[in-house]
Design a protein around this motif. Structure first.
Motif, PDB file in Angstrom:
ATOM      1  N   SER A  72     -18.135  -3.109  33.273  1.00 35.62           N
ATOM      2  CA  SER A  72     -17.680  -3.071  34.654  1.00 35.62           C
ATOM      3  C   SER A  72     -17.525  -1.632  35.134  1.00 35.62           C
ATOM      4  O   SER A  72     -17.972  -1.264  36.225  1.00 35.62           O
ATOM      5  CB  SER A  72     -16.353  -3.825  34.785  1.00 35.62           C
ATOM      6  N   ASP A 148     -24.717  -9.095  38.242  1.00 38.09           N
ATOM      7  CA  ASP A 148     -23.825  -9.421  39.353  1.00 38.09           C
ATOM      8  C   ASP A 148     -24.118 -10.795  39.928  1.00 38.09           C
ATOM      9  O   ASP A 148     -23.207 -11.511  40.339  1.00 38.09           O
ATOM     10  CB  ASP A 148     -23.966  -8.362  40.459  1.00 38.09           C
ATOM     11  N   GLN A 162     -18.839 -18.844  38.850  1.00 34.86           N
ATOM     12  CA  GLN A 162     -18.708 -19.738  40.002  1.00 34.86           C
ATOM     13  C   GLN A 162     -20.108 -20.063  40.502  1.00 34.86           C
ATOM     14  O   GLN A 162     -20.926 -19.161  40.714  1.00 34.86           O
ATOM     15  CB  GLN A 162     -17.895 -19.038  41.093  1.00 34.86           C
ATOM     16  N   THR A 281     -13.790 -14.450  38.598  1.00 33.34           N
ATOM     17  CA  THR A 281     -12.493 -13.767  38.668  1.00 33.34           C
ATOM     18  C   THR A 281     -12.544 -12.435  39.389  1.00 33.34           C
ATOM     19  O   THR A 281     -11.543 -11.735  39.439  1.00 33.34           O
ATOM     20  CB  THR A 281     -11.944 -13.538  37.252  1.00 33.34           C
ATOM     21  N   GLU A 282     -13.689 -12.057  39.950  1.00 36.15           N
ATOM     22  CA  GLU A 282     -13.799 -10.739  40.567  1.00 36.15           C
ATOM     23  C   GLU A 282     -14.231 -10.844  42.023  1.00 36.15           C
ATOM     24  O   GLU A 282     -14.980 -11.742  42.408  1.00 36.15           O
ATOM     25  CB  GLU A 282     -14.810  -9.868  39.809  1.00 36.15           C
ATOM     26  N   THR A 283     -13.729  -9.891  42.831  1.00 34.60           N
ATOM     27  CA  THR A 283     -14.182  -9.780  44.206  1.00 34.60           C
ATOM     28  C   THR A 283     -15.538  -9.092  44.224  1.00 34.60           C
ATOM     29  O   THR A 283     -15.722  -8.041  43.605  1.00 34.60           O
ATOM     30  CB  THR A 283     -13.177  -8.961  45.037  1.00 34.60           C
ATOM     31  N   LEU A 284     -16.490  -9.680  44.912  1.00 30.00           N
ATOM     32  CA  LEU A 284     -17.825  -9.108  44.949  1.00 30.00           C
ATOM     33  C   LEU A 284     -17.849  -7.845  45.795  1.00 30.00           C
ATOM     34  O   LEU A 284     -17.139  -7.732  46.795  1.00 30.00           O
ATOM     35  CB  LEU A 284     -18.812 -10.124  45.529  1.00 30.00           C
ATOM     36  N   SER A 285     -18.685  -6.900  45.399  1.00 32.59           N
ATOM     37  CA  SER A 285     -18.889  -5.713  46.216  1.00 32.59           C
ATOM     38  C   SER A 285     -19.560  -6.136  47.517  1.00 32.59           C
ATOM     39  O   SER A 285     -20.214  -7.189  47.578  1.00 32.59           O
ATOM     40  CB  SER A 285     -19.755  -4.698  45.473  1.00 32.59           C
ATOM     41  N   PRO A 286     -19.437  -5.342  48.593  1.00 34.27           N
ATOM     42  CA  PRO A 286     -20.056  -5.726  49.866  1.00 34.27           C
ATOM     43  C   PRO A 286     -21.553  -5.995  49.755  1.00 34.27           C
ATOM     44  O   PRO A 286     -22.057  -6.954  50.328  1.00 34.27           O
ATOM     45  CB  PRO A 286     -19.766  -4.518  50.770  1.00 34.27           C
ATOM     46  N   THR A 288     -23.283  -6.876  47.038  1.00 35.18           N
ATOM     47  CA  THR A 288     -23.518  -8.094  46.256  1.00 35.18           C
ATOM     48  C   THR A 288     -23.223  -9.332  47.097  1.00 35.18           C
ATOM     49  O   THR A 288     -23.975 -10.312  47.059  1.00 35.18           O
ATOM     50  CB  THR A 288     -22.643  -8.098  44.989  1.00 35.18           C
ATOM     51  N   GLN A 289     -22.135  -9.297  47.846  1.00 33.43           N
ATOM     52  CA  GLN A 289     -21.786 -10.421  48.713  1.00 33.43           C
ATOM     53  C   GLN A 289     -22.869 -10.668  49.752  1.00 33.43           C
ATOM     54  O   GLN A 289     -23.257 -11.820  50.010  1.00 33.43           O
ATOM     55  CB  GLN A 289     -20.451 -10.146  49.413  1.00 33.43           C
TER      56      GLN A 289
END
Length: 301
Positions: A72, A148, A162, A281-286, A288-289
């Protein structure tokens, strides 16, 4: 405590290569220096990362925990370098960053090229790194922060990832010109077992699906050979070495160049659901989102 990226990269290499010598060669470090760096890392963290014996070194539970965190951190560092380099090249304003994508062969041959072309045309400063793997490896790569975004067959892969709906595809049968089935518009699995087959390799989701379906019906296909890609499968079928099963969208790529005929496979399991996965469990980077949302958009008519 100061953990330097060189040591973290070396540690990740040791975990992936399962040997200090190979990891040292990969990172262009002398084996003695690599061993010293690992010992210093254990001293800094005050934890044993490897149990050593006359049979070699084995990672501890702490090593596997550190592996996830190290990947990470290194990924974030790579992202910083990529984005700042883009500013130095004076590309102007726009979304920057990099995304690691792993996908199975069905996704890569049917859907991904056009989707990535459209995305990168809109965001030319984004670096998308793509690898092909089988679905089980894709899920593990995303869960372990090696990637990712993953694109894989629907299934149960644990709570670390997910799943989101991505696309649906349908399996078909390919036969060479002149084959007894060439005039058929559809065929059932039971009708295929009298012919030689060219199948996908044992680790593939397609091989598992077809093998399980045949076993459920008490059928035993005459598998003549296994291959690792749809191109090889179609070449073998076109040469008259057997019939094959693969996604219809993938088969159509070869119909214009090889003497093949595509037949619908009339089985309830022939329609498959493909999924997109990210870490749970992680917030995606902009960036990646944004790519994930782009990939999950409904297909254009």
């Amino acid at each position: 405590m100061k953990l330097d990226p060189v040591t973290l990269r070396l540690f990740v290499a040791v975990m992936e290569e399962s040997a200090i010598a190979r990891a040292a060669a990969r990172e262009h470090i002398a084996p003695s220096a690599a061993s010293r760096r690992l010992a210093e890392l254990e001293a800094q963290l005050q934890v044993e990362l490897f149990t050593r014996s006359n049979r070699g070194s084995q990672p501890t539970a702490a090593a596997y925990a550190l592996l996830h965190m190290a990947r990470s951190v290194l990924n974030e560092l790579d992202g910083i370098a990529t984005q700042i380099k883009d500013y130095g090249r004076d590309h102007g304003s726009g979304l920057r960053g990099h995304v690691r994508v792993v996908a199975n062969i069905s996704v890569i041959t049917q859907f991904l090229p056009a989707q990535l072309q459209r995305f990168l045309a809109q965001h030319p400063q984004v670096d998308v790194r793509l690898q092909e793997r089988v679905s089980t490896d894709i899920a593990r790569a995303v869960a372990d922060n090696e990637a990712d975004i993953g694109l894989l067959n629907h299934g149960s892969y644990g709570e670390k990832i997910q799943l989101r709906p991505y696309r649906r595809d349908r399996l078909a049968v390919v036969v060479p010109h002149g084959h007894a089935l060439v005039r058929r518009r559809s065929v059932r699995l039971a009708e295929l077992v009298q012919y030689d087959w060219v199948g996908m390799h044992a680790g593939s989701a397609l091989n598992h699906l077809v093998t399980r379906a045949a076993a459920d019906q008490g059928l035993q296909p005459r598998l003549r050979m296994k291959v690792t890609g749809y191109d090889a499968l179609c070449l073998m079928v076109a040469s008259g070495l057997g019939i094959g099963i693969l996604p219809e969208g993938s088969a159509r790529l070869y119909l214009g160049t090889l003497p093949l005929h595509c037949i619908a496979l009339q089985e309830p399991w022939a329609e498959r659901e493909l999924m997109l996965c990210v870490r749970a469990t992680e917030t995606l980077s902009p960036v990646t989102q944004l790519l994930a949302e782009h990939l999950c958009q409904p297909a254009a008519d």
